[in-house]
Design an enzyme around this catalytic site. Structure first.
Site, PDB file in Angstrom:
ATOM      1  N   GLU A  11       2.876  19.734  23.503  1.00 42.04           N
ATOM      2  CA  GLU A  11       2.872  18.322  24.146  1.00 42.04           C
ATOM      3  C   GLU A  11       1.945  17.564  23.519  1.00 42.04           C
ATOM      4  O   GLU A  11       2.312  16.255  23.666  1.00 42.04           O
ATOM      5  CB  GLU A  11       2.489  18.650  25.626  1.00 42.04           C
ATOM      6  CG  GLU A  11       2.478  17.650  26.682  1.00 42.04           C
ATOM      7  CD  GLU A  11       2.199  18.122  27.887  1.00 42.04           C
ATOM      8  OE1 GLU A  11       1.758  19.146  28.235  1.00 42.04           O
ATOM      9  OE2 GLU A  11       2.442  17.346  28.837  1.00 42.04           O
ATOM     10  N   ASP A  12       0.852  17.948  22.939  1.00 46.26           N
ATOM     11  CA  ASP A  12      -0.379  17.041  22.594  1.00 46.26           C
ATOM     12  C   ASP A  12      -0.332  16.738  20.809  1.00 46.26           C
ATOM     13  O   ASP A  12      -1.140  16.097  20.657  1.00 46.26           O
ATOM     14  CB  ASP A  12      -1.433  17.481  23.025  1.00 46.26           C
ATOM     15  CG  ASP A  12      -1.598  17.489  24.212  1.00 46.26           C
ATOM     16  OD1 ASP A  12      -0.891  16.825  25.283  1.00 46.26           O
ATOM     17  OD2 ASP A  12      -2.369  18.245  24.939  1.00 46.26           O
TER      18      ASP A  12
END
Ligand code: MN
Length: 716
Positions: free
Chosen positions: A76-77
């Site tokens: 996600e990051d």
């Protein structure tokens, strides 16, 4: 921050077979992937996944889960892709990380609190491997421990509310009391700082007053048990702030009157010892009676076992005491995660009661037979809510539906009106058919139209009782309405044919003779073809000598400027498939000259006047009905016309044909190849058109194409 070698050591301590190399690689990978990203605390971001891995190691989880914890935010990051994880850590870890990422994307707001239970189920259903959920809970715990670093108060509260409503109860549900209590306490501190503050202050005061009484009471209990030959370890602790607060709320009492903020835990070797310890405690100190609960003989649904009691203890202060075995204690603290610790020794089957969740039971059964680690990975799959799907409305409300549900079920679950008016749907932003099966987490937008009504075909694929019943009810009413409309028109027509002025009074007089109780019923019976127009006239005007035409076909008049035949019964707003059917034999279109044939009890079938089937009804004049197309615009939008075409068998000819039909706004609803020669092929094409003129335009366009050898409208 836990250091690399410390983490590896911690894991190896409980799992000598742990994949040290993978943990080391994941540690380095996470550090690099998050680079110089920062947390709100100012710490490097990678400290977070490392702490989460530390928490997971505290639960004694397997290497793949520890690796997943280290990598849980990389998809996600960071720029990391699933493929990269797959290559470096294998598909098991990649799938787990993806699972955690999916859970993180589910947004919850406090307005949705009425759906909190469904949200919890959604999270469970979406973490189809229990390890996904365990990493998510560890992630949430670390985020809550560092919540105070977030500057944005609204964001802090949102996270705290979500923790209180969703994650803490979820931890409780899978038996992780320790997790649940800490999550609740941290959330409570954020959500109600004043209450938290005042309870904390009162507790500090109480501490000063009572001094080291926890240790003293614990020692006293242990001594008494030892005197009676019970080998017990006794620990005392204060209740958590949030549970004190809940108790004050529940009992509506002040802090001063809550004397039992101390809890003691007595841990003994076996189940027998639990009951013996209980006896000793009750003989030594007076019981307060109201608190006794035996969760050993009747475990909680999540597998929790313990005996709870409350006594006036050594200091004459009310204390709560929990008595359990070491294994029960593990389960109480760490729930499902605890079962893995008994991997070698075999699980404590007494822990699992009859009411425990099926999957938990299966997990334990598998552990019992427990051959290989692969087995238990298989059994960690959560099929707890396999029979349900959870979908969102565009406003974020959560709707729980049975497995296999469709957008029609969803629409009716939201509101009957939405179901009745539903014309289409968008799932996750894309237009999808209404019979499409919904999946967990789908966002479903139902498109409505005032003019729309339920389609009889919905009953074929809707799975919820509500949707099916609503469709059937609607069809029944609609059908009845249409038969009544049709019946009244047939009645009017019958009067005209006999040159009577239509009057409901005359019909009312006929009711008794026909043994019918109301006009509405009479119209319906006439519409259904159970009473003919002629029978109606004879009942209303007994002794009438019939003058009217017996076979309306003999009187086909001219068409008016709308293509509507004068004096015919207009097929007004009739839903195809209910009172009115269109002949499959001749595919009548508006503009065609038509006739209706009544089928007793089943309405009217419309045929073109040249349809061959009409010959069969030559000697049944009572079944013929003079009908006409309705010019009021209430007819269905499209009718199916059928053409037969012969096409040159060469590349591209079919696409030319379909393109020409589309260009003329015809929609192909069916296409069948009926014959094939080396040079040509024949086909039947059903096209949705507005009327005859529309179909004629399509045919004319096709005739203009060099690929099309022959094309004509066909009746069969
Ligand atoms: Mn995280």
């Amino acid at each position: 921050m836990i250091r690399q070698f410390e983490l590896v050591e911690k894991v190896c301590e409980y799992d000598p077979d742990a994949d040290e190399a993978a943990i080391n690689r994941a540690y380095v990978f996470a550090t690099k992937a998050h680079g110089n990203q920062k947390r709100a605390s100012g710490d490097p971001y990678y400290s977070h996944p490392i702490e989460v891995a530390g928490i997971a190691a505290g639960l004694k989880l397997d290497s793949a889960t520890i690796v997943t914890a280290l990598l849980h935010d990389t998809l996600e990051d960071t720029l990391t892709t699933r493929d990269v994880l797959n290559e470096n850590f294998g598909s098991e870890v990649a799938t787990l990380v993806e699972g955690v990422t999916k859970l993180s994307k589910i947004e919850y707001t406090s307005e949705q609190s009425k759906h909190a239970e469904n949200f919890r189920k959604l999270l469970l259903a979406m973490s189809n491997d229990i390890r996904v959920l365990l990493v998510k809970l560890a992630d949430r715990l670390h985020n809550m421990r560092t919540l105070h670093f977030i500057a944005n108060g609204e964001r802090r509260r949102r996270i705290a509310q979500e923790t209180m409503d969703i994650y803490a109860p979820l931890a409780g549900r899978i038996g992780m009391q320790e997790f649940r209590d800490e999550l609740q306490d941290l959330a409570f501190q954020e959500l109600n700082p004043e209450a938290w503050e005042s309870i904390t202050r009162m507790r500090d005061l109480l501490h000063q007053r009572t001094g080291a009484s926890i240790e003293r009471i614990a020692a006293e209990i242990a001594r008494k048990l030892r005197e009676n030959g019970i080998d017990a370890s006794v620990s005392g602790r204060e209740k958590r702030t949030y549970s004190i607060w809940m108790k004050m709320q529940r009992k509506a009492v002040s802090f001063e009157r809550l004397s039992d903020i101390f809890g003691f835990r007595v841990i003994v070797p076996g189940i027998e010892d639990c009951y013996r310890a209980l006896g000793v405690i009750h003989q030594t100190w007076p019981s307060t009676h109201e608190k006794f609960k035996d969760f050993i003989s009747t475990p909680k649904r999540n597998g929790y076992q313990s005996i709870h009691t409350a006594v006036l203890g050594p200091d004459k202060q009310r204390v709560e005491i929990q008595i359990r075995t070491a294994k029960m204690h593990q389960v109480a603290e760490y729930g499902v995660a605890a079962h893995w610790r008994y991997k070698e020794g075999g699980p404590d089957l007494t822990v699992i009661g009859r009411d425990t969740y099926q999957w938990l039971r299966e997990l334990v059964e598998m552990l019992e037979q427990g051959e290989t680690p692969e087995d238990w990975v298989e059994y960690t799959k959560l099929d707890l809510f396999f029979d349900q799907v959870f979908c969102f409305t565009p406003a974020g409300d959560l709707i729980a539906l049975p497995h296999g549900a469709t957008p029609v079920d969803f629409a009716y679950a939201v509101h009957t009106d939405i179901g009745d008016r539903c014309v289409g749907c968008r799932i996750n932003g894309r237009t999808m058919p209404l019979h499409n099966e919904l999946k967990n987490g789908d966002q479903v937008e139902i498109l409505c139209s005032q003019a729309q009504s339920p389609s009889p075909t919905w009953a074929d694929f809707a799975v919820t009782a509500k949707a099916r019943a609503a469709v059937r009810r609607f069809i029944r009413h609609r059908e009845r309405d249409e038969y009544m409309t049709l019946g009244r028109q047939i009645a009017e027509k019958a009067f005209r044919n006999e040159q009577y002025a239509f009057s409901e009074k005359a019909l009312e007089q006929a009711l008794a003779r026909l043994q019918i109780t109301s006009l509405a019923e009479l119209y319906e019976q006439v519409g259904r073809g159970k009473i003919s127009g002629v029978a109606l006239i004879q009942a209303a005007f007994p002794g009438t000598k019939l003058k009217g035409p017996q076979v309306p076909a003999a009187h086909w008049g001219g068409l008016d400027e709308h293509g509507r035949r004068q004096n015919g019964i207009p097929i007004r707003g009739m839903t195809a498939g209910l009172a009115v059917h269109y002949g499959e034999c001749c595919h009548p279109l508006p503009g065609d000259r038509i006739v209706g044939i009544q089928k007793p009890g089943a309405g009217v079938t419309i045929h073109t006047i040249d349809c061959e089937i009409l010959e069969q009804f030559g000697d049944m004049p009572e079944r013929w009905l003079d009908v006409s197309w309705d010019a009021s615009g209430n007819s269905p939008d499209f009718f199916v016309g059928r053409i037969a075409a012969t096409l040159a068998n060469e590349p591209g000819s079919l696409s030319v044909l379909t393109a020409l039909i589309a260009k003329n706004l015809g929609n192909i609803s069916n296409l069948k190849i009926t014959g094939r020669a080396p040079d040509f092929f024949d086909m039947l094409i059903d096209i949705e058109v507005r009327d005859v003129k529309h179909l004629t335009n399509v045919i004319a366009a096709l005739r203009g194409s060099p690929h099309v050898t022959k094309v004509e409208r066909t009746r069969g």
